[in-house]
Enzyme design. Structure first.
Site, mmCIF file in Angstrom:
data_model
loop_
_atom_site.group_PDB
_atom_site.id
_atom_site.type_symbol
_atom_site.label_atom_id
_atom_site.label_comp_id
_atom_site.label_asym_id
_atom_site.label_seq_id
_atom_site.Cartn_x
_atom_site.Cartn_y
_atom_site.Cartn_z
ATOM 1 N N HIS A 181 -0.552 4.336 -3.409
ATOM 2 C CA HIS A 181 0.340 4.566 -1.800
ATOM 3 C C HIS A 181 2.116 4.751 -2.546
ATOM 4 O O HIS A 181 2.052 4.897 -3.811
ATOM 5 C CB HIS A 181 0.719 3.201 -1.515
ATOM 6 N N HIS A 237 5.427 4.739 -1.488
ATOM 7 C CA HIS A 237 6.826 4.063 -0.611
ATOM 8 C C HIS A 237 7.737 5.253 0.240
ATOM 9 O O HIS A 237 8.190 6.045 -0.429
ATOM 10 C CB HIS A 237 8.253 3.131 -2.175
HETATM 11 P P1 5GP Z 1 4.106 -0.874 -5.888
HETATM 12 O O1 5GP Z 1 4.733 -1.558 -7.486
HETATM 13 O O2 5GP Z 1 2.981 -0.911 -6.549
HETATM 14 O O3 5GP Z 1 4.545 0.416 -6.382
HETATM 15 O O4 5GP Z 1 4.256 -1.550 -4.868
HETATM 16 C C1 5GP Z 1 3.386 -2.652 -4.432
HETATM 17 C C2 5GP Z 1 3.976 -2.975 -2.945
HETATM 18 O O5 5GP Z 1 3.160 -3.327 -2.178
HETATM 19 C C3 5GP Z 1 5.046 -3.295 -3.530
HETATM 20 O O6 5GP Z 1 6.814 -3.724 -2.617
HETATM 21 C C4 5GP Z 1 4.761 -5.212 -2.255
HETATM 22 O O7 5GP Z 1 6.081 -5.269 -1.881
HETATM 23 C C5 5GP Z 1 3.951 -4.676 -1.395
HETATM 24 N N1 5GP Z 1 2.982 -5.818 -1.076
HETATM 25 C C6 5GP Z 1 2.183 -5.988 -1.836
HETATM 26 N N2 5GP Z 1 1.674 -7.155 -1.146
HETATM 27 C C7 5GP Z 1 1.485 -7.252 -0.105
HETATM 28 C C8 5GP Z 1 0.889 -7.363 0.701
HETATM 29 O O8 5GP Z 1 0.077 -8.273 1.138
HETATM 30 N N3 5GP Z 1 1.637 -7.028 2.420
HETATM 31 C C9 5GP Z 1 2.343 -5.783 2.282
HETATM 32 N N4 5GP Z 1 2.382 -5.067 3.628
HETATM 33 N N5 5GP Z 1 2.693 -5.473 0.778
HETATM 34 C C10 5GP Z 1 2.194 -6.121 0.255
#
Ligand code: 5GP
Length: 136
Positions: free
Chosen positions: A99, A101
């Site tokens: 993903h 951001h």
């Molecule tokens: P990472 O830390 O892996 O780069 O980012 C994962 C992101 O996914 C986090 O910013 C977190 O807030 C988001 N996230 C986790 N669970 C959910 C969810 O159930 N729905 C949405 N919309 N975002 C989520």
């Protein structure tokens, strides 16, 4: 294998504020809004992270991330945008599904800060450069 949270969103098992969807890509608001409009752009096919995603899909994800960043500036009043992707836990990845951001920035004093400090010393830069160069 247990579905990750983004696979569940893609399959409609978990709700989200959807921003965009086509056959390959979906974008939605991050549940935890670092700033107003913080979005995630995700390939529908499961790939663990950016590094393991095939180039054509990766390019489609970044096309949408770019468009959302432009919209943040034009329509949400953002003054800047951070676009980033974490690969592996060591780099802060918590959801093991590629993903990107898209984080709109309204001021430098917000909840998100990316600080790059020169922390590694005594490096053999010619050897490091050669190792990367040889494998590109
Ligand atoms: P990472 O830390 O892996 O780069 O980012 C994962 C992101 O996914 C986090 O910013 C977190 O807030 C988001 N996230 C986790 N669970 C959910 C969810 O159930 N729905 C949405 N919309 N975002 C989520």
């Amino acid at each position: 294998m247990e579905k990750d949270i983004f696979c569940k969103i893609i399959d409609g098992e978990i709700p989200c504020y959807k921003l965009y969807e086509d056959v390959d890509v979906i974008a939605f608001l991050d549940i935890s809004q670092v700033t107003k409009g913080h979005a995630l752009v995700v390939p529908k096919e499961h790939y663990d992270n950016f590094l393991s995603t095939p180039a054509p899909i990766m390019h489609k994800v970044f096309d949408i991330a770019q468009r959302i960043g432009q919209i943040d500036i034009q329509f949400l009043g953002a003054k800047g945008v951070n676009i980033l992707t974490n690969c592996y836990e060591t780099a802060g990845q918590t959801v093991k599904h590629f993903h990107v951001h898209v984080i709109p920035r309204y001021s430098k004093e917000e909840g998100f800060m990316l600080e790059m400090k020169a922390g590694a010393e005594g490096l053999n830069l010619p050897v490091i450069a050669q190792t990367i160069k040889d494998n590109l």
